[in-house]
Design a protein around this motif. Structure first.
Motif, PDB file in Angstrom:
ATOM      1  N   PHE A 176     -52.956 -42.020  50.122  1.00 36.32           N
ATOM      2  CA  PHE A 176     -53.202 -40.881  49.229  1.00 36.32           C
ATOM      3  C   PHE A 176     -53.761 -41.340  47.877  1.00 36.32           C
ATOM      4  O   PHE A 176     -53.728 -40.600  46.904  1.00 36.32           O
ATOM      5  CB  PHE A 176     -51.916 -40.079  49.026  1.00 36.32           C
ATOM      6  CG  PHE A 176     -51.537 -39.247  50.217  1.00 36.32           C
ATOM      7  CD1 PHE A 176     -52.091 -37.999  50.424  1.00 36.32           C
ATOM      8  CD2 PHE A 176     -50.633 -39.735  51.157  1.00 36.32           C
ATOM      9  CE1 PHE A 176     -51.761 -37.230  51.536  1.00 36.32           C
ATOM     10  CE2 PHE A 176     -50.291 -38.985  52.269  1.00 36.32           C
ATOM     11  CZ  PHE A 176     -50.849 -37.727  52.461  1.00 36.32           C
ATOM     12  N   GLY A 177     -54.245 -42.570  47.808  1.00 39.47           N
ATOM     13  CA  GLY A 177     -54.801 -43.085  46.558  1.00 39.47           C
ATOM     14  C   GLY A 177     -53.755 -43.771  45.705  1.00 39.47           C
ATOM     15  O   GLY A 177     -52.550 -43.619  45.912  1.00 39.47           O
ATOM     16  N   HIS A 178     -54.226 -44.566  44.732  1.00 42.37           N
ATOM     17  CA  HIS A 178     -53.379 -45.320  43.813  1.00 42.37           C
ATOM     18  C   HIS A 178     -52.359 -46.158  44.595  1.00 42.37           C
ATOM     19  O   HIS A 178     -52.777 -47.010  45.380  1.00 42.37           O
ATOM     20  CB  HIS A 178     -52.741 -44.378  42.787  1.00 42.37           C
ATOM     21  CG  HIS A 178     -52.423 -45.050  41.492  1.00 42.37           C
ATOM     22  ND1 HIS A 178     -53.359 -45.714  40.754  1.00 42.37           N
ATOM     23  CD2 HIS A 178     -51.258 -45.173  40.796  1.00 42.37           C
ATOM     24  CE1 HIS A 178     -52.787 -46.216  39.663  1.00 42.37           C
ATOM     25  NE2 HIS A 178     -51.502 -45.905  39.673  1.00 42.37           N
ATOM     26  N   SER A 179     -51.060 -45.911  44.451  1.00 41.69           N
ATOM     27  CA  SER A 179     -50.084 -46.709  45.206  1.00 41.69           C
ATOM     28  C   SER A 179     -49.317 -45.851  46.202  1.00 41.69           C
ATOM     29  O   SER A 179     -48.216 -46.203  46.620  1.00 41.69           O
ATOM     30  CB  SER A 179     -49.092 -47.377  44.242  1.00 41.69           C
ATOM     31  OG  SER A 179     -49.773 -48.239  43.360  1.00 41.69           O
ATOM     32  N   CYS A 180     -49.896 -44.705  46.559  1.00 44.65           N
ATOM     33  CA  CYS A 180     -49.187 -43.739  47.417  1.00 44.65           C
ATOM     34  C   CYS A 180     -49.602 -43.838  48.884  1.00 44.65           C
ATOM     35  O   CYS A 180     -50.784 -43.700  49.215  1.00 44.65           O
ATOM     36  CB  CYS A 180     -49.429 -42.316  46.916  1.00 44.65           C
ATOM     37  SG  CYS A 180     -48.589 -41.080  47.913  1.00 44.65           S
ATOM     38  N   GLU A 237     -43.401 -39.782  57.793  1.00 46.66           N
ATOM     39  CA  GLU A 237     -42.054 -39.455  57.317  1.00 46.66           C
ATOM     40  C   GLU A 237     -41.627 -40.176  56.046  1.00 46.66           C
ATOM     41  O   GLU A 237     -40.847 -39.637  55.272  1.00 46.66           O
ATOM     42  CB  GLU A 237     -41.014 -39.710  58.422  1.00 46.66           C
ATOM     43  CG  GLU A 237     -40.951 -41.161  58.881  1.00 46.66           C
ATOM     44  CD  GLU A 237     -39.972 -41.352  60.030  1.00 46.66           C
ATOM     45  OE1 GLU A 237     -39.527 -40.353  60.622  1.00 46.66           O
ATOM     46  OE2 GLU A 237     -39.666 -42.510  60.337  1.00 46.66           O
ATOM     47  N   LEU A 238     -42.131 -41.372  55.803  1.00 41.73           N
ATOM     48  CA  LEU A 238     -41.692 -42.104  54.612  1.00 41.73           C
ATOM     49  C   LEU A 238     -42.858 -42.195  53.622  1.00 41.73           C
ATOM     50  O   LEU A 238     -43.888 -42.805  53.906  1.00 41.73           O
ATOM     51  CB  LEU A 238     -41.186 -43.499  54.994  1.00 41.73           C
ATOM     52  CG  LEU A 238     -40.487 -44.267  53.859  1.00 41.73           C
ATOM     53  CD1 LEU A 238     -39.384 -45.172  54.408  1.00 41.73           C
ATOM     54  CD2 LEU A 238     -41.458 -45.085  53.028  1.00 41.73           C
ATOM     55  N   LEU A 239     -42.662 -41.548  52.474  1.00 43.77           N
ATOM     56  CA  LEU A 239     -43.697 -41.479  51.437  1.00 43.77           C
ATOM     57  C   LEU A 239     -43.303 -42.425  50.305  1.00 43.77           C
ATOM     58  O   LEU A 239     -42.126 -42.523  49.954  1.00 43.77           O
ATOM     59  CB  LEU A 239     -43.762 -40.036  50.935  1.00 43.77           C
ATOM     60  CG  LEU A 239     -44.830 -39.653  49.915  1.00 43.77           C
ATOM     61  CD1 LEU A 239     -46.222 -39.702  50.550  1.00 43.77           C
ATOM     62  CD2 LEU A 239     -44.560 -38.239  49.375  1.00 43.77           C
ATOM     63  N   ILE A 240     -44.299 -43.106  49.730  1.00 48.23           N
ATOM     64  CA  ILE A 240     -44.018 -44.020  48.610  1.00 48.23           C
ATOM     65  C   ILE A 240     -44.885 -43.646  47.417  1.00 48.23           C
ATOM     66  O   ILE A 240     -46.094 -43.430  47.561  1.00 48.23           O
ATOM     67  CB  ILE A 240     -44.322 -45.490  48.992  1.00 48.23           C
ATOM     68  CG1 ILE A 240     -43.722 -45.833  50.355  1.00 48.23           C
ATOM     69  CG2 ILE A 240     -43.794 -46.451  47.929  1.00 48.23           C
ATOM     70  CD1 ILE A 240     -44.320 -47.078  50.972  1.00 48.23           C
ATOM     71  N   ASP A 241     -44.281 -43.579  46.244  1.00 51.29           N
ATOM     72  CA  ASP A 241     -44.981 -43.392  44.958  1.00 51.29           C
ATOM     73  C   ASP A 241     -46.036 -42.279  44.965  1.00 51.29           C
ATOM     74  O   ASP A 241     -47.234 -42.533  44.760  1.00 51.29           O
ATOM     75  CB  ASP A 241     -45.620 -44.722  44.524  1.00 51.29           C
ATOM     76  CG  ASP A 241     -44.601 -45.697  43.950  1.00 51.29           C
ATOM     77  OD1 ASP A 241     -43.412 -45.344  43.876  1.00 51.29           O
ATOM     78  OD2 ASP A 241     -45.001 -46.816  43.571  1.00 51.29           O
ATOM     79  N   PRO A 242     -45.565 -41.035  45.159  1.00 48.10           N
ATOM     80  CA  PRO A 242     -46.513 -39.918  45.313  1.00 48.10           C
ATOM     81  C   PRO A 242     -47.137 -39.424  43.999  1.00 48.10           C
ATOM     82  O   PRO A 242     -46.685 -38.453  43.402  1.00 48.10           O
ATOM     83  CB  PRO A 242     -45.649 -38.809  45.941  1.00 48.10           C
ATOM     84  CG  PRO A 242     -44.276 -39.086  45.437  1.00 48.10           C
ATOM     85  CD  PRO A 242     -44.174 -40.590  45.309  1.00 48.10           C
ATOM     86  N   PHE A 243     -48.199 -40.081  43.581  1.00 48.90           N
ATOM     87  CA  PHE A 243     -48.975 -39.690  42.399  1.00 48.90           C
ATOM     88  C   PHE A 243     -50.143 -38.845  42.913  1.00 48.90           C
ATOM     89  O   PHE A 243     -51.195 -39.379  43.283  1.00 48.90           O
ATOM     90  CB  PHE A 243     -49.464 -40.957  41.697  1.00 48.90           C
ATOM     91  CG  PHE A 243     -50.314 -40.726  40.482  1.00 48.90           C
ATOM     92  CD1 PHE A 243     -49.941 -39.837  39.487  1.00 48.90           C
ATOM     93  CD2 PHE A 243     -51.493 -41.448  40.307  1.00 48.90           C
ATOM     94  CE1 PHE A 243     -50.730 -39.657  38.347  1.00 48.90           C
ATOM     95  CE2 PHE A 243     -52.278 -41.288  39.178  1.00 48.90           C
ATOM     96  CZ  PHE A 243     -51.893 -40.385  38.200  1.00 48.90           C
ATOM     97  N   PRO A 279     -55.025 -53.367  49.775  1.00 48.86           N
ATOM     98  CA  PRO A 279     -54.988 -53.354  48.308  1.00 48.86           C
ATOM     99  C   PRO A 279     -54.729 -51.945  47.775  1.00 48.86           C
ATOM    100  O   PRO A 279     -55.090 -50.959  48.416  1.00 48.86           O
ATOM    101  CB  PRO A 279     -56.379 -53.849  47.910  1.00 48.86           C
ATOM    102  CG  PRO A 279     -57.270 -53.486  49.058  1.00 48.86           C
ATOM    103  CD  PRO A 279     -56.396 -53.529  50.292  1.00 48.86           C
ATOM    104  N   MET A 280     -54.076 -51.884  46.610  1.00 50.36           N
ATOM    105  CA  MET A 280     -53.757 -50.580  46.002  1.00 50.36           C
ATOM    106  C   MET A 280     -53.812 -50.706  44.480  1.00 50.36           C
ATOM    107  O   MET A 280     -54.069 -51.782  43.944  1.00 50.36           O
ATOM    108  CB  MET A 280     -52.369 -50.106  46.454  1.00 50.36           C
ATOM    109  CG  MET A 280     -51.237 -51.017  46.011  1.00 50.36           C
ATOM    110  SD  MET A 280     -49.617 -50.393  46.554  1.00 50.36           S
ATOM    111  CE  MET A 280     -48.537 -51.595  45.783  1.00 50.36           C
ATOM    112  N   HIS A 281     -53.580 -49.579  43.785  1.00 51.47           N
ATOM    113  CA  HIS A 281     -53.526 -49.554  42.312  1.00 51.47           C
ATOM    114  C   HIS A 281     -54.831 -50.035  41.677  1.00 51.47           C
ATOM    115  O   HIS A 281     -54.833 -50.862  40.777  1.00 51.47           O
ATOM    116  CB  HIS A 281     -52.335 -50.402  41.808  1.00 51.47           C
ATOM    117  CG  HIS A 281     -51.740 -49.922  40.502  1.00 51.47           C
ATOM    118  ND1 HIS A 281     -52.158 -50.401  39.280  1.00 51.47           N
ATOM    119  CD2 HIS A 281     -50.778 -49.027  40.216  1.00 51.47           C
ATOM    120  CE1 HIS A 281     -51.467 -49.824  38.316  1.00 51.47           C
ATOM    121  NE2 HIS A 281     -50.623 -48.971  38.852  1.00 51.47           N
TER     122      HIS A 281
END
Ligand code: NI
Ligand code: MN
Length: 216
Positions: free
Chosen positions: A6-10, A16-22, A176-178
């Protein structure tokens, strides 16, 4: 196992498991918080580009926030389900083993963290926002299928240190992210891919497009 970016670090893992939803604050993210379905939301730290829409999405889905104790307390105050933890601890939630590991960064609430996520023997490391540190070698010791690493520089590791982190963590695959979200964190993921592929012939690097989902 599936992972969606979902972009950035998301990322959303296995629906089912979502991380850092920006999501709503991310100028590059075309999604709305109410489109996202999940059961667990891991938050690495309380900077707005990581905590983001976590509380709103948790409420929409009756999902559980997993975060450092101080962020979990904030969620509980808002009537949101939360599992508080701290660096070095591991919990079980919804079939996942979730271990909180160190991140070298800053935050307002509690300490910034990374996560090692394990389901059915697949192990994923989300580094959160962090600089390079030598104990990444220990995080990788039990084997990692996938590492999600920041490459943006300025606020986190840049390309060169993310390559060094890959050496220490020894994962099969890196995403890669962020990067690319704001003008001040705009390194080329293709440059990272080029350096990565020249160094690690047997490993996979995948530069994900926002909204893309892959199997790993
Ligand atoms: Ni941060
Ligand atoms: Mn950040």
């Amino acid at each position: 196992m599936k992972i969606k970016y979902f972009g950035h670090s998301c990322f959303l893992i296995d629906d089912e498991l979502l991380i850092d939803p920006f999501i709503s604050g991310n100028p590059k993210c075309p999604f709305e918080p109410n489109e996202i379905k999940c059961k667990i939301i891991c938050v690495t730290h309380d900077h707005p580009d990581h905590l983001g829409d976590a509380f709103e999405i948790a409420k929409n889905n009756d999902a559980t926030i997993v975060a450092i104790h101080e962020i979990a307390q904030e969620a509980l105050k808002r009537g949101i389900k939360a599992e508080g933890m701290n660096i070095g601890g591991e919990i079980s939630s919804g079939g996942w083993k979730i271990k909180m590991v160190l991140a070298l960064h800053s935050s307002n609430l509690g300490h910034p963290a990374g996560f090692v996520l394990d389901k059915n023997g697949k192990r994923i490391y989300h580094a959160g926002d962090t600089g390079l540190f030598g104990d990444m070698r220990i995080i990788g010791e039990e084997g990692l299928d996938l590492a999600l690493l920041p490459i943006g520089d300025r606020y986190t590791m840049g390309t060169k240190d993310a390559v060094k982190a890959t050496e220490l963590l020894n994962p099969n695959m890196v995403i890669p992210m962020h990067y690319g979200t704001f003008p001040v964190i705009n390194p080329s993921p293709e440059e990272f891919k080029k350096v990565f592929e020249s160094k690690f012939k047997e490993k996979i690097v995948k530069v994900m497009k926002i909204g893309e989902e892959i199997e790993f």
